[in-house]
Design a protein around this motif. Structure first.
Motif, PDB file in Angstrom:
ATOM      1  N   ILE A   1     -29.290 -38.473 -13.584  1.00 38.59           N
ATOM      2  CA  ILE A   1     -30.600 -38.706 -12.986  1.00 38.59           C
ATOM      3  C   ILE A   1     -30.816 -40.218 -12.973  1.00 38.59           C
ATOM      4  O   ILE A   1     -30.750 -40.860 -14.020  1.00 38.59           O
ATOM      5  CB  ILE A   1     -31.748 -38.034 -13.774  1.00 38.59           C
ATOM      6  CG1 ILE A   1     -31.513 -36.537 -13.925  1.00 38.59           C
ATOM      7  CG2 ILE A   1     -33.086 -38.343 -13.134  1.00 38.59           C
ATOM      8  CD1 ILE A   1     -31.625 -35.731 -12.670  1.00 38.59           C
ATOM      9  N   VAL A   2     -31.033 -40.780 -11.790  1.00 38.69           N
ATOM     10  CA  VAL A   2     -31.315 -42.205 -11.624  1.00 38.69           C
ATOM     11  C   VAL A   2     -32.688 -42.323 -10.978  1.00 38.69           C
ATOM     12  O   VAL A   2     -32.921 -41.805  -9.896  1.00 38.69           O
ATOM     13  CB  VAL A   2     -30.250 -42.912 -10.748  1.00 38.69           C
ATOM     14  CG1 VAL A   2     -30.617 -44.366 -10.527  1.00 38.69           C
ATOM     15  CG2 VAL A   2     -28.870 -42.801 -11.376  1.00 38.69           C
ATOM     16  N   GLU A   3     -33.617 -42.970 -11.685  1.00 39.65           N
ATOM     17  CA  GLU A   3     -34.976 -43.153 -11.122  1.00 39.65           C
ATOM     18  C   GLU A   3     -35.215 -44.600 -10.800  1.00 39.65           C
ATOM     19  O   GLU A   3     -34.740 -45.489 -11.429  1.00 39.65           O
ATOM     20  CB  GLU A   3     -36.023 -42.679 -12.145  1.00 39.65           C
ATOM     21  CG  GLU A   3     -36.011 -41.195 -12.347  1.00 39.65           C
ATOM     22  CD  GLU A   3     -37.104 -40.743 -13.312  1.00 39.65           C
ATOM     23  OE1 GLU A   3     -37.629 -41.570 -14.098  1.00 39.65           O
ATOM     24  OE2 GLU A   3     -37.411 -39.561 -13.292  1.00 39.65           O
TER      25      GLU A   3
ATOM     26  N   PRO B   1     -35.720 -35.784  -7.724  1.00 41.92           N
ATOM     27  CA  PRO B   1     -35.415 -36.687  -6.604  1.00 41.92           C
ATOM     28  C   PRO B   1     -34.352 -37.734  -6.928  1.00 41.92           C
ATOM     29  O   PRO B   1     -33.738 -38.277  -6.020  1.00 41.92           O
ATOM     30  CB  PRO B   1     -36.759 -37.337  -6.283  1.00 41.92           C
ATOM     31  CG  PRO B   1     -37.626 -37.091  -7.467  1.00 41.92           C
ATOM     32  CD  PRO B   1     -37.109 -35.877  -8.154  1.00 41.92           C
ATOM     33  N   GLY B   2     -34.100 -38.001  -8.199  1.00 40.76           N
ATOM     34  CA  GLY B   2     -33.089 -38.980  -8.574  1.00 40.76           C
ATOM     35  C   GLY B   2     -31.768 -38.351  -8.983  1.00 40.76           C
ATOM     36  O   GLY B   2     -30.905 -39.013  -9.565  1.00 40.76           O
TER      37      GLY B   2
ATOM     38  N   SER C   1     -30.841 -47.907  -6.232  1.00 41.69           N
ATOM     39  CA  SER C   1     -31.050 -48.747  -7.405  1.00 41.69           C
ATOM     40  C   SER C   1     -32.086 -48.092  -8.299  1.00 41.69           C
ATOM     41  O   SER C   1     -32.982 -47.401  -7.817  1.00 41.69           O
ATOM     42  CB  SER C   1     -31.545 -50.132  -6.980  1.00 41.69           C
ATOM     43  OG  SER C   1     -30.562 -50.784  -6.214  1.00 41.69           O
ATOM     44  N   GLY C   2     -31.949 -48.291  -9.607  1.00 43.98           N
ATOM     45  CA  GLY C   2     -32.912 -47.715 -10.528  1.00 43.98           C
ATOM     46  C   GLY C   2     -32.398 -47.732 -11.948  1.00 43.98           C
ATOM     47  O   GLY C   2     -31.497 -48.500 -12.296  1.00 43.98           O
ATOM     48  N   THR C   3     -32.970 -46.862 -12.769  1.00 44.76           N
ATOM     49  CA  THR C   3     -32.617 -46.763 -14.183  1.00 44.76           C
ATOM     50  C   THR C   3     -31.977 -45.410 -14.446  1.00 44.76           C
ATOM     51  O   THR C   3     -32.459 -44.386 -13.960  1.00 44.76           O
ATOM     52  CB  THR C   3     -33.890 -46.884 -15.056  1.00 44.76           C
ATOM     53  OG1 THR C   3     -34.543 -48.109 -14.729  1.00 44.76           O
ATOM     54  CG2 THR C   3     -33.551 -46.860 -16.529  1.00 44.76           C
ATOM     55  N   VAL C   4     -30.889 -45.401 -15.210  1.00 46.93           N
ATOM     56  CA  VAL C   4     -30.241 -44.146 -15.594  1.00 46.93           C
ATOM     57  C   VAL C   4     -31.132 -43.472 -16.631  1.00 46.93           C
ATOM     58  O   VAL C   4     -31.324 -43.998 -17.725  1.00 46.93           O
ATOM     59  CB  VAL C   4     -28.827 -44.392 -16.168  1.00 46.93           C
ATOM     60  CG1 VAL C   4     -28.207 -43.083 -16.638  1.00 46.93           C
ATOM     61  CG2 VAL C   4     -27.939 -45.074 -15.143  1.00 46.93           C
TER      62      VAL C   4
ATOM     63  N   GLN D   1     -29.913 -50.344 -16.041  1.00 45.56           N
ATOM     64  CA  GLN D   1     -30.353 -50.593 -14.680  1.00 45.56           C
ATOM     65  C   GLN D   1     -29.106 -50.592 -13.798  1.00 45.56           C
ATOM     66  O   GLN D   1     -28.109 -51.228 -14.137  1.00 45.56           O
ATOM     67  CB  GLN D   1     -31.046 -51.957 -14.569  1.00 45.56           C
ATOM     68  CG  GLN D   1     -32.364 -52.038 -15.309  1.00 45.56           C
ATOM     69  CD  GLN D   1     -33.428 -51.185 -14.650  1.00 45.56           C
ATOM     70  OE1 GLN D   1     -33.523 -51.101 -13.432  1.00 45.56           O
ATOM     71  NE2 GLN D   1     -34.242 -50.529 -15.473  1.00 45.56           N
ATOM     72  N   VAL D   2     -29.135 -49.860 -12.680  1.00 50.36           N
ATOM     73  CA  VAL D   2     -27.999 -49.809 -11.766  1.00 50.36           C
ATOM     74  C   VAL D   2     -28.450 -50.229 -10.379  1.00 50.36           C
ATOM     75  O   VAL D   2     -29.617 -50.118 -10.029  1.00 50.36           O
ATOM     76  CB  VAL D   2     -27.361 -48.397 -11.721  1.00 50.36           C
ATOM     77  CG1 VAL D   2     -26.761 -48.031 -13.059  1.00 50.36           C
ATOM     78  CG2 VAL D   2     -28.351 -47.349 -11.275  1.00 50.36           C
ATOM     79  N   LYS D   3     -27.497 -50.721  -9.611  1.00 47.00           N
ATOM     80  CA  LYS D   3     -27.750 -51.101  -8.229  1.00 47.00           C
ATOM     81  C   LYS D   3     -27.119 -50.055  -7.325  1.00 47.00           C
ATOM     82  O   LYS D   3     -26.127 -49.430  -7.691  1.00 47.00           O
ATOM     83  CB  LYS D   3     -27.147 -52.471  -7.931  1.00 47.00           C
ATOM     84  CG  LYS D   3     -27.797 -53.587  -8.711  1.00 47.00           C
ATOM     85  CD  LYS D   3     -27.173 -54.917  -8.373  1.00 47.00           C
ATOM     86  CE  LYS D   3     -27.843 -56.005  -9.211  1.00 47.00           C
ATOM     87  NZ  LYS D   3     -27.153 -57.276  -9.104  1.00 47.00           N
ATOM     88  N   GLU D   4     -27.678 -49.900  -6.145  1.00 54.56           N
ATOM     89  CA  GLU D   4     -27.126 -48.957  -5.180  1.00 54.56           C
ATOM     90  C   GLU D   4     -25.656 -49.275  -4.928  1.00 54.56           C
ATOM     91  O   GLU D   4     -25.283 -50.428  -4.716  1.00 54.56           O
ATOM     92  CB  GLU D   4     -27.908 -49.031  -3.865  1.00 54.56           C
ATOM     93  CG  GLU D   4     -27.455 -48.019  -2.845  1.00 54.56           C
ATOM     94  CD  GLU D   4     -28.307 -48.029  -1.588  1.00 54.56           C
ATOM     95  OE1 GLU D   4     -27.885 -47.405  -0.617  1.00 54.56           O
ATOM     96  OE2 GLU D   4     -29.378 -48.657  -1.589  1.00 54.56           O
ATOM     97  N   GLY D   5     -24.801 -48.265  -5.015  1.00 55.72           N
ATOM     98  CA  GLY D   5     -23.371 -48.443  -4.787  1.00 55.72           C
ATOM     99  C   GLY D   5     -22.572 -48.717  -6.048  1.00 55.72           C
ATOM    100  O   GLY D   5     -21.345 -48.640  -6.031  1.00 55.72           O
ATOM    101  N   GLN D   6     -23.234 -49.024  -7.148  1.00 57.76           N
ATOM    102  CA  GLN D   6     -22.543 -49.283  -8.422  1.00 57.76           C
ATOM    103  C   GLN D   6     -21.898 -47.987  -8.914  1.00 57.76           C
ATOM    104  O   GLN D   6     -22.475 -46.915  -8.815  1.00 57.76           O
ATOM    105  CB  GLN D   6     -23.535 -49.809  -9.452  1.00 57.76           C
ATOM    106  CG  GLN D   6     -22.937 -50.070 -10.815  1.00 57.76           C
ATOM    107  CD  GLN D   6     -23.975 -50.586 -11.799  1.00 57.76           C
ATOM    108  OE1 GLN D   6     -25.025 -51.108 -11.422  1.00 57.76           O
ATOM    109  NE2 GLN D   6     -23.684 -50.434 -13.073  1.00 57.76           N
ATOM    110  N   THR D   7     -20.684 -48.092  -9.474  1.00 56.03           N
ATOM    111  CA  THR D   7     -19.994 -46.908  -9.986  1.00 56.03           C
ATOM    112  C   THR D   7     -20.705 -46.375 -11.223  1.00 56.03           C
ATOM    113  O   THR D   7     -20.924 -47.107 -12.185  1.00 56.03           O
ATOM    114  CB  THR D   7     -18.524 -47.238 -10.328  1.00 56.03           C
ATOM    115  OG1 THR D   7     -17.863 -47.658  -9.131  1.00 56.03           O
ATOM    116  CG2 THR D   7     -17.806 -46.025 -10.908  1.00 56.03           C
ATOM    117  N   LEU D   8     -21.049 -45.086 -11.174  1.00 60.19           N
ATOM    118  CA  LEU D   8     -21.703 -44.426 -12.298  1.00 60.19           C
ATOM    119  C   LEU D   8     -20.682 -43.707 -13.179  1.00 60.19           C
ATOM    120  O   LEU D   8     -20.820 -43.664 -14.399  1.00 60.19           O
ATOM    121  CB  LEU D   8     -22.729 -43.411 -11.797  1.00 60.19           C
ATOM    122  CG  LEU D   8     -23.873 -43.955 -10.952  1.00 60.19           C
ATOM    123  CD1 LEU D   8     -24.719 -42.821 -10.411  1.00 60.19           C
ATOM    124  CD2 LEU D   8     -24.705 -44.922 -11.776  1.00 60.19           C
ATOM    125  N   MET D   9     -19.675 -43.117 -12.545  1.00 56.63           N
ATOM    126  CA  MET D   9     -18.630 -42.372 -13.249  1.00 56.63           C
ATOM    127  C   MET D   9     -17.519 -42.083 -12.259  1.00 56.63           C
ATOM    128  O   MET D   9     -17.600 -42.476 -11.102  1.00 56.63           O
ATOM    129  CB  MET D   9     -19.178 -41.071 -13.844  1.00 56.63           C
ATOM    130  CG  MET D   9     -19.623 -40.058 -12.827  1.00 56.63           C
ATOM    131  SD  MET D   9     -20.115 -38.466 -13.505  1.00 56.63           S
ATOM    132  CE  MET D   9     -21.231 -38.921 -14.772  1.00 56.63           C
TER     133      MET D   9
END
Length: 167
Positions: free
Chosen positions: A165-167, A91-92, A143-146, A119-127
């Motif tokens: 995967i972000v949970e 799901p993540g 939002s969640g944890t990588v 910890q990431v916030k919704e909309g934050q650049t992951l890559m």
């Protein structure tokens, strides 16, 4: 259509095919407009063979009872089975929205946008996924944890490939 236009179209299609191979792409689609009622639509694609094998699952199950006389040794054998699940079903899962090249940092030598455990916030650049020399920022869908990073820096990715995967 004149012979010159036809020759230019053939050269254009050959250039697209070379671009496809040079960038490890599987498909390119382009529309070339000549006049309001005159255009050329080109789609160049190549077939990729994906081989799925289920053979490794059987040896792991058969090897666990023989190699694990103690019940404590059976518990670690269950962890690889859980890790072998398809990450796309998680799901993540963060899928690639396009075909391109994945980059974990903004430029070579720079620190990665995120690391496992961040910890990431919704909309934050992951890559970033580069497609045809355009850098596309991949935002966190929630939002969640990588928890996992499933691609390497500079790795080619297909549409739908699970990147993280972000949970």
């Amino acid at each position: 259509m004149t012979k010159n236009t036809r020759d230019n179209d053939v050269a254009f299609i050959q250039a697209l095919a070379e671009l496809l191979n040079a960038n490890d792409l599987t498909e390119i689609a382009v529309t070339r407009d000549y006049a309001p009622d005159d255009s050329l639509k080109v789609r160049v694609s190549k077939q990729t063979n994906i081989v799925h094998t289920a053979a490794p699952a059987a040896p792991v199950a058969a090897a666990a009872p023989a190699a694990a006389p103690a019940p404590a040794a059976a518990a670690p054998a269950a962890a690889p089975a859980a890790a072998s699940e398809d990450p796309a079903d998680h799901p993540g899962a963060v899928p690639s929205p396009m075909v391109g090249t994945a980059y974990l940092a903004a430029e070579p030598g720079a620190s990665a946008f995120v690391k496992i455990g961040d910890q990431v916030k919704e909309g934050q650049t992951l890559m970033i996924v580069e497609a045809m020399k355009t850098m596309n920022h991949i935002p966190a869908p929630k939002s969640g944890t990588v928890k996992r990073i499933l691609v390497d820096d500079g790795q080619p990715v297909e549409y739908g490939t699970t990147l993280m995967i972000v949970e």
